[in-house]
Design an enzyme around this catalytic site. Structure first.
Site, mmCIF file in Angstrom:
data_model
loop_
_atom_site.group_PDB
_atom_site.id
_atom_site.type_symbol
_atom_site.label_atom_id
_atom_site.label_comp_id
_atom_site.label_asym_id
_atom_site.label_seq_id
_atom_site.Cartn_x
_atom_site.Cartn_y
_atom_site.Cartn_z
ATOM 1 N N THR A 58 -8.289 4.723 1.043
ATOM 2 C CA THR A 58 -8.010 5.403 2.692
ATOM 3 C C THR A 58 -6.652 6.242 2.132
ATOM 4 O OG1 THR A 58 -7.998 3.170 3.413
ATOM 5 C CG2 THR A 58 -7.041 4.769 4.592
ATOM 6 N N LYS A 86 15.183 1.736 2.357
ATOM 7 C CA LYS A 86 16.218 0.184 2.195
ATOM 8 C C LYS A 86 16.884 -0.405 3.641
ATOM 9 C CE LYS A 86 17.034 0.515 -2.763
ATOM 10 N NZ LYS A 86 17.792 1.727 -3.578
#
Ligand SMILES: [Zn+2]
Lengths: 308, 156
Positions: A58, A86
């Protein structure tokens, strides 16, 4: 038809006219997708590929689509490893990436994540697959393949394999119902099409048949859409061994098929289609993989408003 | 006989009486209205009161007229409930609850893989449908999961 700044989240958001418009646009862009013509439609545009789970196929086809149109793909790579995200929630990530790019392609393991992303994005979001529910660009490319290689109107189609968990076949059923298809579902009893989907189709006056034998239906259909049956769906490995050989397209099976029959498969295949089928005029699955490029080009160009 | 009944469901001066709640759902009605120990108005309720059409629950909230949207959420679990607005001991308005077409932050999606059950800054969102055969059902706008029988158990 207004596509500019529109998100592509679920097939159910699109009417038949809108689907036709996407397919028409893809057809116009096909020479560019094949590299026969050049295009600068996305000149200066940046497409961000935000993949929270790996899906090389994809991702690469979106990258190819972007570059064929002269745009730049901002590939964020493996998202776990990147410092931008993060401990950040997806909503914030989407708000940040919206500042970097003109469009976001999102692939995420949670169901409904693309719908949420669309709420927080200031640029269009294309769902590259969220959880186990939606994968609209796959369905668009399946429809495009069927239209190019066979026909969409009043199609006689069989879908075979894992129909219970296969999201691609679920939204394909919905989309094909808009074109008045006749559908046959071929699966082992454990992996039958969810009853609510069958009920919905019947409500729309779609003729539906269920069986567990390919031999029984192979002479009656114009398209055979194969999917992979995963070993882990079976508690008993012996059952899997039995089923895996029952639902297999072979040269022998195809002797009884309509000469015009097209065999599709979203790939990767394991052993649902024997290698000898590849050389027959029935094999369409590699062309189907290619059609992902013009379809994704069309969706990118329409959502960014460079094509109306 | 009448006196005995008045003891159970005392008249209030001003406020809202929610009557004909499906028997056993009164506590869920309080949850839907976000009435907890921090709520300041006087709340009384009766469960399993005998009524003309079988058992029912009744909730009374004194000194507070609830908004139409708040009250209509009750229809999710008790579609036959009625709302009486009381002023000066008189019923000034009597309405049936109306099933809303959309609810936000009221019910938890039962799909554990749904984004609305993650730590994202969003509320659950459902479109509400009612069919003859299946009754009230909620359709998650994120993951499309459908909740029908288990609405009361999944109230937030
Ligand atoms: Zn959900």
């Amino acid at each position: 038809m207004l596509f500019k700044n529109r998100h592509v989240i679920s097939m159910k958001d699109f009417s038949r006219e809108e689907i036709d418009h996407v397919l028409d646009t893809a057809e116009k862009l096909e020479p560019v997708a094949r590299g026969e013509e050049r295009s600068r439609l996305l000149d200066g545009k940046i497409v961000s590929l935000l993949f929270f789970e790996p899906s090389t196929r994809t991702r690469l086809s979106f990258e190819a689509a972007t570059q064929r149109l002269g745009g730049q793909a901002l590939n964020l790579g493996s998202v776990e490893a990147s410092s931008v995200m993060k401990g950040e929630n997806l909503a914030d990530t989407i708000r940040v990436i919206s500042k970097y790019a003109d469009l976001i392609v999102l692939r995420h393991p949670l169901d409904g994540s693309a719908r949420m992303a669309a709420e927080f994005a200031s640029v269009p979001v294309i769902n590259g697959g969220d959880g186990s529910v939606h994968h609209p660009t796959q369905t668009f490319l399946d429809l495009y393949t069927i239209r190019r290689e066979s026909h969409l109107e009043d199609l006689r189609i069989a879908m075979a394999g894992d129909l219970k968990y296969g999201r691609t076949v679920h939204s394909l059923c919905h989309a094909l119902s808009l074109y008045g298809a006749e559908m046959t579902f071929v699966s082992p009893p454990e992996l039958r099409m969810p009853p609510e989907i069958v009920r919905d189709l019947k409500k729309q006056k779609i003729r539906v048949k269920e069986t567990d034998s390919l031999e029984e239906i192979i002479g009656d259909v114009e398209v055979l859409y194969m999917t992979r049956v995963q070993r882990e769906r079976f508690p008993d490995p012996e059952e899997y061994e039995k089923v895996k050989n029952r639902l297999k397209v072979t040269g022998d099976l195809l002797k009884a098929a309509d000469p015009e029959l097209k065999v599709l498969h979203p790939l990767p295949r394991v052993n649902e289609i024997a290698p000898e089928v590849d050389a027959t005029p029935h094999a369409c699955y590699f062309e189907q993989a290619f059609y992902g490029v013009p379809i994704r080009m069309a969706l990118l160009a329409l959502a960014m408003g460079v094509i109306e | 006989m009448k006196e005995k009944r008045d003891l159970k469901i005392q008249a209030i001066e001003n406020g809202t009486v929610i009557d004909h709640i499906t028997a056993g759902q009164a506590l869920n009605v309080l949850r839907i209205l976000r009435i907890s120990s921090a709520f300041r108005a006087t709340v009384s309720f009766v469960m399993n009161a005998p009524g003309a059409r079988g058992k029912k629950d009744v909730v009374k909230i004194e000194g507070k007229e609830l908004s139409v949207e708040e009250l209509n959420r009750i229809a999710l679990i008790s579609p036959k409930a009625t709302i009486n607005i009381i002023r000066d001991f008189e019923v000034v308005q009597k309405n049936k609850v109306v099933l809303p077409s959309y609810v936000e932050g009221v019910v938890r999606c039962m799909n554990s893989n749904c984004i609305s059950n993650s730590s994202e800054p969003i509320k659950s969102k459902f479109s509400v449908l009612r069919t003859e055969e299946e009754g009230v059902s909620l359709h998650c706008l994120y993951c499309e999961h459908v909740i029908s029988e288990e609405i009361a158990e999944n109230l937030l």
